[in-house]
Design a protein around this motif. Sequence first.
Motif, short mmCIF file in Angstrom:
data_model
loop_
_atom_site.label_atom_id
_atom_site.label_comp_id
_atom_site.label_asym_id
_atom_site.label_seq_id
_atom_site.Cartn_x
_atom_site.Cartn_y
_atom_site.Cartn_z
N LEU A 98 -5.84 84.07 15.85
CA LEU A 98 -5.62 84.79 17.12
C LEU A 98 -4.19 84.60 17.63
N MET A 99 -3.53 83.55 17.16
CA MET A 99 -2.13 83.32 17.57
C MET A 99 -1.16 83.98 16.58
N GLY A 100 -1.68 84.65 15.58
CA GLY A 100 -0.79 85.36 14.67
C GLY A 100 -0.53 84.64 13.35
N VAL A 101 -1.27 83.55 13.10
CA VAL A 101 -1.10 82.86 11.81
C VAL A 101 -1.91 83.61 10.75
N ASP A 102 -1.28 83.85 9.62
CA ASP A 102 -2.00 84.44 8.49
C ASP A 102 -2.75 83.29 7.82
N VAL A 103 -4.03 83.20 8.13
CA VAL A 103 -4.81 82.02 7.73
C VAL A 103 -4.93 81.92 6.21
N ASN A 104 -5.20 83.03 5.55
CA ASN A 104 -5.31 82.98 4.08
C ASN A 104 -4.03 82.50 3.43
N ARG A 105 -2.91 83.02 3.94
CA ARG A 105 -1.63 82.63 3.36
C ARG A 105 -1.36 81.14 3.62
N THR A 106 -1.73 80.69 4.80
CA THR A 106 -1.50 79.29 5.14
C THR A 106 -2.34 78.36 4.25
N ILE A 107 -3.56 78.76 3.99
CA ILE A 107 -4.41 77.95 3.11
C ILE A 107 -3.84 77.96 1.69
N ALA A 108 -3.41 79.13 1.23
CA ALA A 108 -2.80 79.21 -0.10
C ALA A 108 -1.57 78.31 -0.16
N PHE A 109 -0.79 78.33 0.92
CA PHE A 109 0.42 77.51 0.96
C PHE A 109 0.09 76.02 0.89
N THR A 110 -1.01 75.64 1.52
CA THR A 110 -1.45 74.24 1.48
C THR A 110 -1.77 73.82 0.05
N PHE A 111 -2.43 74.70 -0.68
CA PHE A 111 -2.71 74.42 -2.10
C PHE A 111 -1.41 74.37 -2.89
N LEU A 112 -0.46 75.21 -2.52
CA LEU A 112 0.84 75.20 -3.21
C LEU A 112 1.51 73.84 -3.06
N ILE A 113 1.55 73.33 -1.84
CA ILE A 113 2.18 72.02 -1.62
C ILE A 113 1.42 70.93 -2.34
N GLY A 114 0.08 70.95 -2.21
CA GLY A 114 -0.75 69.93 -2.87
C GLY A 114 -0.52 69.96 -4.37
N GLY A 115 -0.46 71.15 -4.94
CA GLY A 115 -0.26 71.29 -6.39
C GLY A 115 1.10 70.79 -6.80
N ALA A 116 2.12 71.12 -6.01
CA ALA A 116 3.48 70.68 -6.34
C ALA A 116 3.57 69.15 -6.32
N LEU A 117 2.97 68.53 -5.30
CA LEU A 117 3.00 67.06 -5.22
C LEU A 117 2.25 66.44 -6.39
N ALA A 118 1.11 67.04 -6.76
CA ALA A 118 0.35 66.52 -7.90
C ALA A 118 1.18 66.64 -9.18
N GLY A 119 1.92 67.74 -9.30
CA GLY A 119 2.78 67.93 -10.47
C GLY A 119 3.86 66.86 -10.55
N ALA A 120 4.50 66.60 -9.41
CA ALA A 120 5.53 65.56 -9.38
C ALA A 120 4.92 64.22 -9.76
N ALA A 121 3.72 63.96 -9.24
CA ALA A 121 3.04 62.71 -9.58
C ALA A 121 2.77 62.64 -11.08
N GLY A 122 2.42 63.79 -11.67
CA GLY A 122 2.16 63.83 -13.11
C GLY A 122 3.40 63.46 -13.91
N VAL A 123 4.54 63.99 -13.51
CA VAL A 123 5.80 63.67 -14.21
C VAL A 123 6.11 62.19 -14.08
N VAL A 124 5.98 61.70 -12.85
CA VAL A 124 6.30 60.29 -12.62
C VAL A 124 5.38 59.41 -13.46
N GLN A 125 4.11 59.77 -13.49
CA GLN A 125 3.14 58.95 -14.23
C GLN A 125 3.47 58.93 -15.72
N ILE A 126 3.84 60.07 -16.31
CA ILE A 126 4.10 60.07 -17.75
C ILE A 126 5.37 59.27 -18.06
N LEU A 127 6.35 59.34 -17.17
CA LEU A 127 7.57 58.57 -17.42
C LEU A 127 7.37 57.08 -17.14
#
Lengths: 236, 308
Positions: B196-225
């Motif tokens: 109701l305040m103008g937030v695109d809720v679907n996009r925001t949820i997708a963005f949250t998964f984007l950040i979570g996925g990126a952090l998990a990826g960084a963790a994956g690199v760190v773990q293998i090294l």
Amino acid sequence: MALLELNDVHTYYGAIHALRGVSISVEDGEIVTLIGSNGAGKSTTLRTISGLLRPRQGTVSLGDKRLDGLRPHQIVQLGVCQSPEGRRVFARMTVHENLEMGAFSRKEKTKIASDFERVYGLFPRLKERTAQRAGTLSGGEQQMLAIARALMAAPRVLLLDEPSMGLAPILVEQIFEIIKTINQQGTTVLLVEQNALMALGIANRGYILQTGEIVLTDDAHKLAANPEVKRAYLGG
Amino acid sequence: MDQIVQTFIIGLSNGLIFALVALGYSLVYGIIELINFAHGDVFMLGSMIALLLISGVFGVTAATSPLMIVIIVAAVILITMAVTATINVTIERLAYRPLRNAPKLAPLISAIGMSFVLQNIALLIAGPANKSIDNVLPSVNLLSYIGVNTVELSFRQVFVAVVTVPLLIGMSWFVAKTKQGKAMRATAQDPDTAGLMGVDVNRTIAFTFLIGGALAGAAGVVQILYNNVTVWNLGFRFGLNAFTSAVLGGIGNLPGAVLGALVLGQINAFSDRYVAANWTNAIVFMVLIGVLVFKPTGLLGQQLADRA
Ligand SMILES: Nc1ncnc2c1ncn2[C@@H]1O[C@H](COP(=O)(O)OP(=O)(O)OP(=O)(O)O)[C@@H](O)[C@H]1O
Ligand SMILES: [Mg+2]
């Protein structure tokens, strides 16, 4: 042409037929009030306009644009903002952040800054509490914040769902004064109220909603004088 | 005493890696109240992708020059983050969004299914055996420069901190200060009103998964090294630890997830060292159950939606 228009809107919750062909029109610059008893479908009407619910039949339009089928944020971008029933402030955000959320879809920084001044002018109580978390405000203060937040969207049409709910009488007076002021400053208002007497006092026109159907519409002062309306909604 | 300090250092490295993964659980739970069982597997895929890039694509060996290694590692981190972010957004779009209005159990089952799918993709491509790479980071003890030889602070451990700490700080800043971060917080508290305040809720949820996925990826690199080895079911152990971290800190609460991860890192290190590595998962499970029974809101308090 009306600014906001609902034409034969039918909305369902699953199998529950909540709106049964609602038609409402709001002209540019008006205050229109929607009155009805508990469960009549007032909030459902506003939720349908805002795109939280989709009508199964009928249309909602703003000027020549269709709103039905759009998603809530798109409807806000077109200039229709709602202050929902029950305040619904973001409890873990500060007063200031809540107001920023109201202006979420706007870009003009300087106008937003002057709107902050404007709403803080309307609600000095909020100005004293800008850094306070909204969840720790009193109920009345939260209600002010909810209205102020909707104003920050600088909407063409402001939908208010029971803005006076749970407020002390003196605050109710104040809120209605503010709604009048906002309207005079150019915002069209669709006002849902339990407090029919006050609502009809500031509105141009009113609609009476009963179990999902509009049963009566007229100029506000005529509704206020109508014996049936008086008996059912004005406590006398 | 040296042994305790040594274990603590190992625990800290574990904890920082867990923290990156734990944030993904907490972010997603905070915003759609879903325990994303597939998240640990996204992390696992991150470590697989990093392995493939480092030894396959870039052909890094212990003999590669240090400057090249720095450049390649930076590139691998960025590429892996982009890929796992994309994977996570795709998972949300395909497996969770269609079930947004279904009963809570439906997306949960979908998440478990997604976890199996990702594990089996890894199994299919990488096979059932452990996959390892050469250690490409210098194995000097940095403490030997200040005359300490009884405790080791390896370059690898510093590397873990160099990658994770800025990501954790950047992440907190992002959520606290940016407009997108505010949209995430608003959506987590009350999605309808955010709309109701103008937030695109679907996009925001997708963005949250984007950040979570990126952090998990960084963790994956760190773990293998850091550990130089990965395997198709690595996501289970890390997922268990990261999820427990998130619950321990108070699910939905981002500083809580980091705190929980640091505690879990220590629990792992001390259990590995003083109990037995075989028992570590069991102990972590006990911690999880203990938290759920005695302090379900976690150390720093849950942060969930206001809706009833
Ligand atoms: N989420 C829902 N699921 C099912 N039925 C609902 C839902 N929300 C509302 N209803 C039903 O729809 C009808 C209209 O509800 P609505 O909330 O629009 O009433 P209202 O006029 O706003 O009432 P009040 O004055 O109490 O706020 C009611 O019968 C209500 O029970
Ligand atoms: Mg209502």
